[in-house]
Design a protein around this motif. Structure first.
Motif: not given
Length: 650
Positions: A505, A508, A514, A638, A640-643, A645-646
């Motif tokens: 966190k 990020e 994003r 990845s 997108d942004f979520d992928e 960060m994952k």
């Protein structure tokens, strides 16, 4: 190997009852028809004195007449088994390049392109292309020029010293497994007259090594070999009547070369005057040193000034103070000393590991690029990426010494004796790199995590523990062993510890957002993609001016590419221009190619150098990413942004 193919073609035709077309032979031996024609031409030249020739006809193709086949079998036994005549013929473009350079350098007369084509068993067009490459290469040697006459052919003009430096550069750049081996191109230039070259080079190697040992100089393996080759080339040229006539403009200490002068003169039956000895000494001065125990070795004042200015720039731009790093300063000056000599001769050391160094020690490499502007200002030369990567290795070692100590807390349930043993063992291995804040029982873990005993970076425990807070922990054996100490190493004196102590966190929030992420669906030019990411930085208020930031990024890319080995690029400006340290991320649907390298992801660094701790975290994060193939693969996929960060969490 070409020799094997040529032998096989000859034997194949000997055993064939019918003629074979060029296309049939090309298909059989997996080469082009042109190569087959060159091989046939070579074979006919080789076998003509034995009364054997490969004939050809439009209808029948290539064949060996029946009445010549018995002789042909004898030819195979007599010529091909020995192998040497063919094995030394330059075959690859780089070998031809070297051969033509050597041939022109050792020739007093013009050589026509037809003669070169005949010598190398290739077409005149191939020689023409090789010569074009040589003309381009000679741009680096201002005192040399290639005379081209439509009637006479080619002739290399220039002073003797420059010709020797040219040959040295070619020998240095050739990829040979054994450092002491000369290229086949060099052997082929001399032909059968110099079959004792191997013996001569071994004599020089032993003689020079003995002198260097006596006087306390230790060179790298590649550089001692190059020094030996430089001197052998000079000896061969002296024997052929090529001598140095130019005066040296500096006073040189000739102690080293005077020490092996007599042995060389006696072995080769030559006379070495002072100009030749000065050339030998300059060649020695330009070689990289591993160590010097000689009290007579003089560190150049210019090298000391360059290093002083470099350390000053590192402090100003990265807030890293190397002023007390005595060994680092000494070793860096020791490296810069011969580099100055190489610069005078207009050539630089290549480093075969430069890409790995850029990838694995990216922070050290970035710091080392400060040396480029300093040397440009003082010596009016831009040093090569290879030279910068050698400096980066010195910087990487120094960073380990000046980084903040790792604060360690020991959790031990086995008693005071075990805890003291663990403490003693860790200190004996890591001494100045760690600070043991104490050893505690398990029930004091919460107090340790809350910082009641001081800041803690790492917990070492003899029992399983779970730390929910952002402090790294590792479990070791109560009788701490070698494997345990190696486990600790990755956390000690490394930006990784700073990175590991940040939660995902925090990573990020600190670096990624994003709004600073872009997925490129369509094919995009590398620089255009960087421009779009720069505009995102401006849109989010991190930078003041797109053009200034972007121009500085281009300037850095033009200096040396920031593309790493795993399809990741880390472009950044030459100067600190961001309000805070952040990263704009661009991922391509399909890899693009820039400067011959594939790129799938751009991490555009916008750095504020005042945030030195954040910079440590940033480069620690990069190091952690690069070390893991799984993380890299996940990040590159990845969309997108979520992928994205994952993938960091993995």
């Amino acid at each position: 190997m070409a020799y094997e193919r040529q032998k096989d073609i000859f034997v194949y035709l000997l055993n064939s009852d019918i003629g074979l077309s060029g296309n049939e032979l090309a298909k059989k031996f997996n080469v082009s028809s042109r190569t087959i024609r060159s091989d046939i031409k070579f074979l006919n030249e080789l076998t003509k004195e034995y009364g054997v020739s490969i004939c050809s006809s439009k209808q029948g193709g290539y064949f060996i007449p029946e009445e010549q086949k018995d002789i042909g079998i004898l030819v195979v036994k007599k010529i091909f088994i020995k192998e040497e005549n063919l094995n030394r013929v330059p075959n690859t473009p780089s070998e031809r390049f070297a051969f033509i350079i050597f041939k022109l350098s050792f020739s007093k007369d013009y050589i026509s392109m037809e003669e070169l084509a005949d010598m190398l068993y290739v077409s005149k067009t191939t020689i023409y292309l090789d010569v074009k490459e040589i003309i381009s290469f000679l741009d680096y040697f201002s005192d040399l020029r290639l005379e081209i006459s439509p009637i006479k052919g080619l002739k290399l003009e220039g002073d003797e010293r420059s010709k020797r430096l040219l040959i040295s550069n070619v020998l240095k750049n050739e990829k040979i497994n054994d450092n002491l081996m000369l290229s086949r191109s060099f052997y082929y230039v001399f032909g059968d007259k110099n079959l004792n070259l191997d013996e001569e080079i071994l004599f020089l190697y032993e003689t020079i090594i003995n002198v260097l040992n006596e006087y306390g100089y230790i060179l790298t393996d590649s550089n001692i070999s190059l020094l030996v080759k430089d001197i052998l080339v000079s000896i061969k040229r002296i024997q052929m009547g090529f001598v140095i006539e130019e005066e040296v403009k500096e006073d040189l200490d000739l102690t080293i070369v005077e020490a092996f002068k007599k042995e060389i003169q006696n072995f080769f039956n030559i006379s070495l005057n002072n100009k030749e000895l000065e050339y030998f000494q300059q060649s020695f001065n330009a070689k990289r040193l591993l160590n010097v125990t000689s009290k007579n070795y003089v560190l150049k004042e210019e090298a000391e000034k360059i290093v002083y200015e470099f350390l000053k720039e590192v402090k100003a731009k990265f807030n890293i103070d190397f002023s007390d790093a005595t060994n680092f300063k000494k070793n860096l000056i020791l490296h810069i000393n011969p580099m100055i000599e190489r610069i005078k001769d207009n050539y630089f050391e290549d480093n075969p590991l430069k890409n790995q160094i850029k990838t694995n020690y990216s922070f050290a490499f970035e710091i080392s690029t400060l040396m480029v502007a300093i040397i440009k200002k003082r010596l009016n030369v831009i040093i090569s990426e290879g030279e910068v990567s050698y400096i980066a290795l010195h910087v990487a070692v120094a960073l380990n010494e000046v980084n903040d100590k790792t604060n360690i807390a020991i959790i031990c349930g086995s008693g005071l004796g075990t805890a003291q043993l663990i403490r003693s063992k860790i200190l004996s291995y890591y001494n100045r790199q760690v600070n043991i804040i104490g050893y505690f029982p398990i029930y004091k873990l919460e107090n340790v995590l809350n910082g009641e005993y001081g800041e803690v970076d790492l917990i070492i425990s003899t029992i399983p523990i779970n730390t929910e807070k952002n402090v790294s922990a590792i479990q070791i054996s109560p009788l701490i062993n070698e494997d345990d100490l190696l486990k600790i190493r990755q956390y000690v004196d490394s930006p990784l510890i700073t990175f590991k102590n940040h939660g995902i966190k925090e990573i990020e929030g600190d670096f990624f957002s994003r709004e600073l992420f872009k997925y490129f669906d369509d094919e995009k030019d590398f620089f255009k993609a960087i421009l779009e990411l720069t505009e995102k930085l401006k849109g989010q208020g991190y930078i003041d001016d797109v053009e200034t930031f972007y121009s500085s990024v281009l300037e850095r890319e033009n200096l040396y590419s920031t593309i790493l080995e795993n399809m990741i690029a880390i472009p950044h400006p030459m100067e600190s221009m961001s309000e805070t340290t952040v990263v704009a991320v661009g991922i391509f649907k399909n890899p693009i190619v820039h400067c011959g390298k594939r790129v799938k992801m751009i991490l555009l660094f916008a750095v504020n150098i005042k945030e030195d701790k954040k910079m440590k975290v940033l480069y620690g994060m990069l190091q952690k990413i690069i070390e893991s193939k799984v993380i890299v693969e996940n990040m590159l996929q990845s969309k997108d942004f979520d992928e994205f960060m994952k993938s960091m969490k993995s």
